[in-house]
Design an enzyme around this catalytic site. Structure first.
Site, PDB file in Angstrom:
ATOM      1  N   GLU A 352      48.888  37.851  43.914  1.00  0.00           N
ATOM      2  CA  GLU A 352      48.905  36.504  43.333  1.00  0.00           C
ATOM      3  C   GLU A 352      48.676  36.561  41.820  1.00  0.00           C
ATOM      4  O   GLU A 352      47.736  37.210  41.342  1.00  0.00           O
ATOM      5  CB  GLU A 352      47.820  35.662  44.008  1.00  0.00           C
ATOM      6  CG  GLU A 352      47.599  34.298  43.370  1.00  0.00           C
ATOM      7  CD  GLU A 352      46.315  34.246  42.573  1.00  0.00           C
ATOM      8  OE1 GLU A 352      46.351  33.713  41.438  1.00  0.00           O
ATOM      9  OE2 GLU A 352      45.279  34.737  43.056  1.00  0.00           O
ATOM     10  N   ARG A 394      47.093  40.631  36.101  1.00  0.00           N
ATOM     11  CA  ARG A 394      48.058  41.185  37.048  1.00  0.00           C
ATOM     12  C   ARG A 394      49.478  41.136  36.499  1.00  0.00           C
ATOM     13  O   ARG A 394      50.321  41.929  36.897  1.00  0.00           O
ATOM     14  CB  ARG A 394      47.962  40.452  38.385  1.00  0.00           C
ATOM     15  CG  ARG A 394      46.659  40.785  39.100  1.00  0.00           C
ATOM     16  CD  ARG A 394      46.503  40.089  40.429  1.00  0.00           C
ATOM     17  NE  ARG A 394      45.238  40.457  41.045  1.00  0.00           N
ATOM     18  CZ  ARG A 394      44.760  39.909  42.158  1.00  0.00           C
ATOM     19  NH1 ARG A 394      45.456  38.958  42.782  1.00  0.00           N
ATOM     20  NH2 ARG A 394      43.599  40.296  42.646  1.00  0.00           N
TER      21      ARG A 394
END
Length: 429
Positions: A352, A394
Site C-alpha cells: 500500500e 514505499r
C-alpha cells in the site's frame, strides 16, 4: 464518535456492524445505554429538585410576613442543596465513564463492505502490467547504497534502528517526489497547509487515534510545565482539528487541503528480510489530502480522492491495483477505505502506498465540527475524508527497483525530471 441516537435506535445493528470490523463491543454498547439512561434520570431528578427549591424559596418572605416558623423551610432547602450537590457529583462520574466508552467505540463500517479482515479485501481494478526484467534485478537497499541515494549506516548512527538518511541525488529525488505531489494538488485547487509537527492530545482524540492508540505515538513532555505533546503520525491528525469546535458556513464547503509533513511512528521495523530498508520505519515523508464536506457530498469527495491518488501513481509509471478494504481491515476511525497498492519487485507482492478513507461524521462528532445548513439555519455535523497523496517510503523503493537498468543505473520518471535539472538517468559515480 458514534451518534448516541443511532445506538439507541438499533443497538443490535450497531453491535453487528462493529463485529463486522472484528471488534466485539457488545458489553460496551450495553453499558453506554445504561449510562445514558442513568445520566438522563439524574438530570431529570436534579431539575425537579431545583424547581422545588425555587418554589420553596419564594414562600419564605410570605411565612416571615405571617409570623410563621421558617425553620422547616430552611431545613428542606438545605436537604435539596445537599442532594443536588450529590447528584452533580454522581453525574460527573457517570458522564466521565460515558464519554470514555463513547470515545472507545470504533466507527461503523459502511454496509457494502465485506465483514472480516484483509483476507476479504477486494481488488477493484488494475492499471498497467507487472514489471519484468531480462536481468537479475537488485534490491532497493543495494541500489540506493550503490548510487549514493541513502546512507543507512549513518542514519542508524544518528537515530537508531528504523531510520535512514537521504544523501546527494537521493535527497533531491525524494524532494522531487514531494514537489510532484504538491504541484499536482495545487493544480487541482487544494489549499497547501504546513501544520505543526507536535500536537496537543485533543488532536489525536478528534482524529480517533486516542485514547485507544495513545501508546503508539512518540510523546514529548514539556520540562517547564505539565503539557505533553506528541509527534504527529500523519498530517491527518492535525488537519482533522483545524475547525475543531467551530461552525462553518455551508457556502464555504467543501474545504480541500493538503499538507506535507514528516510522519513519526513507534511501530517496530519488520524483521522479515523482504521488508529491509525503508519500507517500514519510524520516520517518513508524506503529503496528505483532506476534505471537509456536507454529508450528501462525501461519496463524491471519496471518489475524487481515490482518483487523485491513482493519477499520482499513474504519473510515475507504476503498475498498481486499487483495493476495497474489508470492514475489519479499515482503521478504527474509518467507515470505508480504498488502498492503492504497487509492486515492489523484491517484495514479490503488492504494498500500500496510498490509503483513502471516509470517516463520515465520526471525527466531526469527536471534534464538534459542524456547518450551518442554509435551508434550516441549524448546525449539522459535517463529514471528513483523507487520503495519502502520497507517502514516499514505499514509492521511493518501488521507483528505484522498477526503473533500474542492467548496468545498475536508474531511470528518472519523466514527471520528476524537471525537478532534477532534466536528469534522465542516474548512474553510479
Amino acid at each position: 464518535m458514534l451518534d448516541i441516537k443511532r445506538i439507541k435506535e438499533d443497538p443490535e445493528k450497531v453491535k453487528a456492524g462493529l463485529r463486522a470490523k472484528e471488534v466485539n463491543c457488545d458489553q460496551e454498547v450495553d453499558r453506554i445505554l445504561a449510562l445514558d439512561k442513568e445520566r438522563r434520570d439524574i438530570i431529570f431528578a436534579t431539575e425537579q429538585m431545583k424547581a422545588e427549591q425555587n418554589k420553596v424559596s419564594k414562600t419564605i418572605p410570605q411565612l416571615k410576613k405571617a409570623g410563621e416558623d421558617t425553620a422547616p423551610v430552611f431545613q428542606r432547602m438545605g436537604e435539596l442543596k445537599s442532594q443536588i450537590a450529590a447528584n452533580d457529583e454522581t453525574l460527573r462520574t457517570v458522564e466521565a465513564e460515558y464519554r470514555t466508552l463513547m470515545l472507545s467505540l470504533p466507527n461503523l463500517p459502511d454496509e457494502d463492505l465485506k465483514p472480516g479482515g484483509k483476507e476479504n479485501n477486494e481488488p477493484l481494478r488494475y492499471f498497467g502490467e507487472p514489471h519484468k526484467f531480462d536481468f537479475p534485478p537488485k534490491h532497493h537497499v543495494d541500489l540506493c547504497t550503490d548510487l549514493g541515494f541513502i546512507d543507512y549506516t549513518r542514519g542508524v548512527k544518528l537515530a537508531g534502528s528504523g531510520f535512514w538518511m537521504y544523501t546527494g541525488l537521493g535527497a533531491r529525488l525524494e524532494w522531487a517526489l514531494l514537489n510532484y505531489f504538491i504541484d499536482t494538488h495545487l493544480a487541482d485547487g487544494y489549499e497547501f497547509i504546513l501544520p505543526p509537527h507536535m500536537l496537543e492530545y485533543q488532536c489525536g482524540e478528534t482524529a480517533g487515534q486516542f485514547p485507544k492508540f495513545a501508546d503508539e505515538v512518540y510523546k514529548i513532555q514539556n520540562p517547564t510545565d505539565d503539557r505533553t505533546h506528541y509527534m504527529l503520525p500523519t498530517a491527518e491528525a492535525a488537519l482533522a482539528s483545524i475547525y475543531r469546535d467551530e461552525i462553518l458556513a455551508e457556502a464555504d464547503l467543501p474545504k480541500k487541503f493538503f499538507a506535507y509533513t514528516p510522519c513519526f511512528r513507534r511501530e517496530a521495523g519488520s524483521a522479515r528480510a523482504e521488508e529491509r530498508g525503508m519500507v517500514r520505519g519510524h520516520q517518513f515523508n508524506k503529503v496528505e489530502m483532506f476534505q471537509f464536506t456536507r454529508p450528501e457530498d462525501s461519496d463524491d469527495a471519496f471518489d475524487e480522492l481515490v482518483t487523485k491518488a491513482e493519477n499520482l501513481v499513474k504519473g510515475l509509471g507504476f503498475h498498481f491495483r486499487t483495493v476495497k478494504l474489508a470492514a475489519g481491515d479499515c482503521s478504527a476511525s474509518m467507515a470505508r477505505t480504498y488502498d492503492i497498492e504497487i509492486q515492489i519487485p523484491s517484495m514479490q507482492g503488492y504494498k500500500e502506498v496510498s490509503s483513502v478513507s471516509n470517516a463520515r461524521d465520526y471525527q466531526a462528532r469527536r471534534g464538534n465540527i459542524r456547518f450551518r445548513r442554509e435551508a434550516t439555519g441549524k448546525p449539522e455535523f459535517l463529514h471528513t475524508l483523507n487520503g495519502s497523496g502520497l507517502a514516499t517510503s514505499r514509492i521511493f523503493p518501488a521507483m528505484v527497483e522498477q526503473n533500474q537498468l542492467k548496468d545498475g543505473s536508474v531511470k528518472v520518471p519523466e514527471v520528476l525530471q524537471k525537478y532534477l535539472g532534466g536528469l534522465e538517468v542516474i548512474s553510479k559515480k
